[in-house]
Design an enzyme around this catalytic site. Structure first.
Site, PDB file in Angstrom:
ATOM      1  N   GLU A  32       0.853  -1.193   0.000  1.00  0.00           N
ATOM      2  CA  GLU A  32       0.000   0.000   0.000  1.00  0.00           C
ATOM      3  C   GLU A  32       0.891   1.246   0.000  1.00  0.00           C
ATOM      4  OE1 GLU A  32      -1.984   0.172   3.778  1.00  0.00           O
ATOM      5  OE2 GLU A  32      -3.521   1.589   3.129  1.00  0.00           O
ATOM      6  N   LYS A  63      -9.605   2.359  -1.812  1.00  0.00           N
ATOM      7  CA  LYS A  63      -9.833   1.698  -0.517  1.00  0.00           C
ATOM      8  C   LYS A  63     -11.144   2.157   0.135  1.00  0.00           C
ATOM      9  CE  LYS A  63      -7.199   0.713   3.773  1.00  0.00           C
ATOM     10  NZ  LYS A  63      -5.928   1.043   4.481  1.00  0.00           N
ATOM     11  N   CYS A 120      -5.012  -3.431   2.667  1.00  0.00           N
ATOM     12  CA  CYS A 120      -4.716  -3.432   4.107  1.00  0.00           C
ATOM     13  C   CYS A 120      -5.944  -3.675   4.980  1.00  0.00           C
ATOM     14  CB  CYS A 120      -3.995  -2.133   4.467  1.00  0.00           C
ATOM     15  SG  CYS A 120      -2.989  -2.277   5.974  1.00  0.00           S
ATOM     16  N   VAL A 135       0.181  -2.599  10.742  1.00  0.00           N
ATOM     17  CA  VAL A 135       0.765  -2.264  12.043  1.00  0.00           C
ATOM     18  C   VAL A 135       0.142  -3.076  13.175  1.00  0.00           C
ATOM     19  CG1 VAL A 135       1.465   0.071  11.386  1.00  0.00           C
ATOM     20  CG2 VAL A 135      -0.826  -0.299  12.323  1.00  0.00           C
TER      21      VAL A 135
END
Lengths: 268, 268
Positions: free
Chosen positions: A38, A109, A142, A169
């Site tokens: 991404e 997205k 993501c 993350v």
């Protein structure tokens, strides 16, 4: 078909360097579908809209797309990669597919993560599967992984491999993507980034471990948490057309859409 | 609230013995929600419809329900357990909830696995959440786990804990249920059986490893593959009301139902 990922460590704001680094790691690779992270060309931690406006590009004619189109056609690659997209003065966290024929598709997205909401519009087009030589490709980005509806729709639309550019993350995605593959009987390729990004008083460490998963939920290849790497494996995408679980169970024919209506109800 | 599972080794066709074994393992436990395996009273491998007709019971007035209702009320338990249900000369693989007040609810398995299709009708009622003291309970049965729509609908209906009676023979469910918990931010309790069942020329080994999972996908307790066991843990079901992932993300408010329409399309 060969499918795989290019795990990278982008540097914030250095689009040319990031594109060059990606191209150099692809040198010599031909006839494959490769997924990049991404926002691989810009980096992740935008601080304000000015930075977004500066770095965002057209998903059809921008610098990054133009450069990677040359690579895709010359090396017969299907490339999927994340960029900050500018379109009609709106900005999107987008994934671009450039096929080996030079055809360009994109996805904006839909499920924005955390502070992305400050800088990007959520996409409003649904999830499509795009034909390439040898199969059909779906894209999600993501945090979309958290919503089982996304990969489900992609698979129902015919995607045999779900390409998943990421900047992860949180700790859960790599394991959950095994379930995404299995419950839809599709291949998934999650291309994550690595490295620490520190901008202002915010810093994030990205978790690497990019991976390729089969329709049975098996991890065929996984990168480390710390190194840039290109991994490509040969697979038979036709495996993803077979939704059989037992002689009496076909995962898609067994679905009971009449019982799933609440899924389309808006949040109360 | 205390939630947990009773992992058992049912003997085929011995309803009274199986019910007695379950009751004896529950002696002394009070104030909890406990999940038992799928078809815990009959065993799993039916060979013909005659056996089904012989062993199936009413989900409101049958022997098993009557016996377990006494336990539920006397010990202040919410009990969830799988039975072969007879209703209007039709047969279902069902899950029954008996609350600590003696209220009875039931769910008829919608996604039948393999040879279950030879003996049972698929349920046609959707997935509901039922109020008990301290929270709302949803039910799904074994192979339902493979369909992300089921737990999604249960969570959207307000289930804080998904009770999941099972007879698992495939290797994936226990891991996938961590994703089911996480993607819906609910507790899940999978109650599996153990043991080898051999009838005619078919034999199955059930995989045990019953488990309790938090809304963060953490396994709070897991049984072995081989022993009968009762495990109960104290949890705060209100955790499952909070769908927050980041300060900017609420998992349910972030959903985009307008993009999920393909999910209701029938198989082509």
């Amino acid at each position: 078909m060969k499918i795989g990922f290019l795990q990278l460590r982008p540097q914030f704001g250095r689009v040319k360097e990031n594109v060059r680094a990606a191209k150099s790691m692809l040198v010599g690779l031909t006839d494959a579908t490769v997924v990049l992270p991404e926002l691989f060309n810009t980096g992740y931690l935008f601080r304000n809209m000015e930075e977004v406006r500066d770095l965002a590009e057209s998903a059809t004619t921008g610098y990054t797309v133009t450069e990677l189109k040359k690579v895709a056609v010359a090396q017969q690659l299907n490339l999927v990669f994340g960029i900050a997209e500018a379109k009609n003065k709106k900005y999107f966290n987008s994934s671009v597919l450039i096929t080996s024929k030079g055809k360009i598709e994109s996805y904006q997205k839909a499920h924005l993560f955390d502070r992305e909401k400050l800088f990007f519009q959520p996409g409003t087009r649904s999830f499509n599967a795009y034909p390439v030589e040898g199969g059909k490709i779906g894209m999600m980005i993501c945090f979309d992984w958290f919503f089982p509806e996304v990969s489900r729709v992609l698979a129902l639309e015919g995607a045999q491999v779900i390409c998943h550019p990421s900047n992860l993350v949180l700790p859960w995605c790599q394991d959950a993507m095994r379930t995404r593959s299995l419950e839809n009987k599709v291949f998934t390729v999650t291309a994550n980034r690595i490295g620490l990004e520190k901008r202002g008083n915010i810093s994030l460490t990205f978790t690497g471990k990019s991976q390729i998963v089969t329709p049975k939920g098996e991890v065929l290849a996984q990168a480390s948490e710390r190194s840039e790497s290109l991994k490509v494996v040969e697979v038979d995408l036709n495996e993803a057309l077979d939704k059989t679980v037992t002689p009496n169970n076909d995962l898609f024919k067994d679905r009971k859409p009449a019982l799933y209506k609440s899924i389309l109800r808006k949040a109360g």
